[in-house]
Structures are given as structure tokens and as C-alpha cells.
Design a protein around this motif. Structure first.
Motif: not given
Length: 317
Positions: A151-174
Motif C-alpha cells: 500500500p502506498p503512502a501519500d507524499r507532497l511535492r515541494v518546490p525548489d525554493r527557499e522558505i524563510a521565517f523569523e523565529d520568535g526566539h532563535l531569529g531567522p531560519y530558512a
């Protein structure tokens, strides 16, 4: 201090008693939400029926009460955002999966765990496998043939691009999703829903505005932000906190039975335990006993360490 009233949450997995690391994170999650005048939601993450029991969920609730970490809605008490047990929320995960499938982003994956973790497979620096896309371009006929065997699992296609965010404690991450994790699971081949999908659907439905969790989950955040965007949902603010380490550098876990809550309460009162945790968090000038409420006026994310913390041998023993 956090500006504005926040909705934080506890999201324990009922597979055993809480350990020191769980308690540390829960205390910071409670303080962060309550210091803003906000509310705390209790969600029991019991998707894995083989490991999680309702009795353990009830025990977790009693543990939070014992420590004075009272919540405002959720758990067995219910509330407007229920049900608060993930095992009762499957229809919501199915709906989210179908939305993603309609976008052409979901495909069946027949890879085994052994194949994904083989020495020849790509891995991150932290040892996590990076999915190589082995099933990404299977034809419908090829997928149908493989489904006769596994039986198969379900997998999500992801883009070849960076996703960045600002963590409220640790700061920038991407992260670049294609390079740093690859297409990721939404549902396992045995039908178990993946953490990434369930936590996004549930935090959004329960209107959680801030998520406080261990820094071991920092790298999962870009994947979750990608899902928030695809599903048209508003993401919370993330705060990732340091992990507690044993003297030999191991991350504390439920395997460390002497640091589980039942063992800790044999040596310390609840107030003593809260005071020691607050001391590790930089919120208590000494390890003197405290209640959670007594720490609210002093709570400030700037005081919380950013690096993982070694637990002094004599502090909890």
C-alpha cells in the motif's frame, strides 16, 4: 513580553509520563501565552493508536494540574475548537489531503523505511533522510502495479525554493525544501497521518497564534509554513526553545525514566520542580521553589537561553 493576547497550546503525546524536556517546554509555552493575557489550549496528539492511550492522556492532564499549568480549553473538558484528541479529527485531515490532491501536489510513494535510510540515500547533517524523489514520476500504471504489492503512502511535492521565517526566539531560519528535505509524507502507508499535516490543520482550526516547542522541530517549520500557504491558512508565530541535555550530551527523552515526572515528584514538590525549570530557563535567579503564576511578571523571551542546556547532575537528583 509578547504583545497582544495570544493563544498558545500544549500538544503532548500520551505515550507515557512527561519527562524533564517536555516539562521545560510546557512551562515556557504556558508563560508565553499567559504573560500576554492569553489562553492555553490542550490538544492530545494520540494519532498513533499503538503507542498512545486515553489513560495516558488522562494522566497528562493530571500532571499539568499538579504543576499548576492550567489550560483554558481542550483535553477531556472540551471546548469550542474540539474535538481535542487528534484520533477524533481524521475527517479534517482527509479534507486537507483532498485539497492538496486537487492541486496535483500529492502522489503515491512505495518506498520502504529501509530504502529511505540506506547508506546510499541522501541525508541531512542531523541524520534525517532527504527523500530522493524515487516515486515522484511514476505513471498511473506503474503505481497501480506497485500497489498490488505494497500500500502506498501519500507524499507532497515541494518546490525548489527557499522558505524563510523569523523565529520568535532563535531569529531567522530558512530551508530550501527540495534540497533540504525533499517531498515529505502526509500519510504513511499504514494510514497513520503525518505530524506535519495534522499539526498544521489542528493549530489553524484551534486558532493557535503561537507555538512554543523544542528546537529539534525547528527544521520542520518551513514544511509546515508551505502547507499553511497551500491550504490558505494563517500560520502562528513560532518559538523554538533549547533542548535539555544529559551530562554526556544526549537529549533527554522518555527513555530517561529517572527524569520522568513521577520519578521527579518523588524528590521534589511541584513548586520545587517549577523553580528548578525556571532557573534553567533564566527566569529564576536561583532554584528556589516557584509557582507558574509567580513567574509571569518576570517572563521575557530575552532571558531564555538560545543554546541547548546541560542539566546539572545535582539539580534534580
Amino acid at each position: 513580553m509578547t504583545s497582544g493576547a495570544e493563544r498558545g497550546r500544549f500538544a503532548p503525546s500520551p505515550s507515557g509520563r512527561m519527562h524533564l524536556g517536555n516539562l521545560f517546554t510546557s512551562l515556557l509555552a504556558w508563560l508565553s501565552a499567559k504573560a500576554s493575557g492569553g489562553r492555553v489550549v490542550l490538544r492530545i496528539e494520540d494519532l498513533d493508536a499503538g503507542r498512545c492511550t486515553r489513560a495516558c492522556g488522562d494522566q497528562l492532564e493530571e500532571d499539568y494540574r499538579t504543576l499548576g499549568l492550567f489550560w483554558d480549553e481542550g483535553g477531556s473538558a472540551g471546548g469550542p475548537g474540539g474535538p481535542y484528541y487528534q484520533s477524533e479529527r481524521e475527517e479534517r485531515y482527509i479534507a486537507a489531503l483532498e485539497t492538496l490532491r486537487e492541486k496535483g501536489l500529492v502522489y503515491p510513494c512505495f518506498c520502504t523505511r529501509a530504502q529511505l535510510h540506506a547508506a546510499s540515500a541522501p541525508h541531512r547533517e542531523d541524520g534525517q533522510a532527504i527523500y530522493p524523489g524515487a516515486c515522484r514520476d511514476l505513471t498511473p500504471d506503474q503505481a497501480a502495479e506497485r500497489a498490488k504489492i505494497r500500500p502506498p503512502a501519500d507524499r507532497l511535492r515541494v518546490p525548489d525554493r527557499e522558505i524563510a521565517f523569523e523565529d520568535g526566539h532563535l531569529g531567522p531560519y530558512a530551508e530550501n525544501l527540495a534540497r533540504d528535505c525533499g517531498d515529505f509524507l502526509l500519510r504513511r502507508s499504514d494510514g497513520l497521518w503525518a505530524y506535519q499535516l495534522a499539526v498544521v490543520v489542528d493549530d489553524a482550526a484551534m486558532q493557535v497564534t503561537q507555538v512554543v516547542r523544542g528546537s529539534d522541530l525547528l527544521s520542520s517549520t518551513p514544511r509546515q509554513l508551505y502547507l499553511y500557504g497551500l491550504l490558505g491558512l494563517t500560520p502562528p508565530k513560532f518559538y523554538h526553545v533549547p533542548l535539555l541535555l544529559s551530562s554526556d550530551g544526549r537529549r533527554l527523552s522518555k527513555r530517561d525514566g529517572d527524569l520522568s515526572l513521577d520519578a521527579l515528584l518523588l524528590r521534589s514538590t511541584p513548586e520545587e520542580l517549577i523553580g528548578k525549570l525556571a532557573y534553567l530557563a533564566g527566569l529564576n535567579p536561583s532554584a528556589r521553589p516557584r509557582t507558574p503564576e509567580s513567574l509571569l511578571a518576570e517572563f521575557d523571551w530575552e532571558r531564555v537561553p538560545k543554546k541547548d542546556l546541560f542539566v546539572p547532575l545535582g539539580l534534580f537528583f
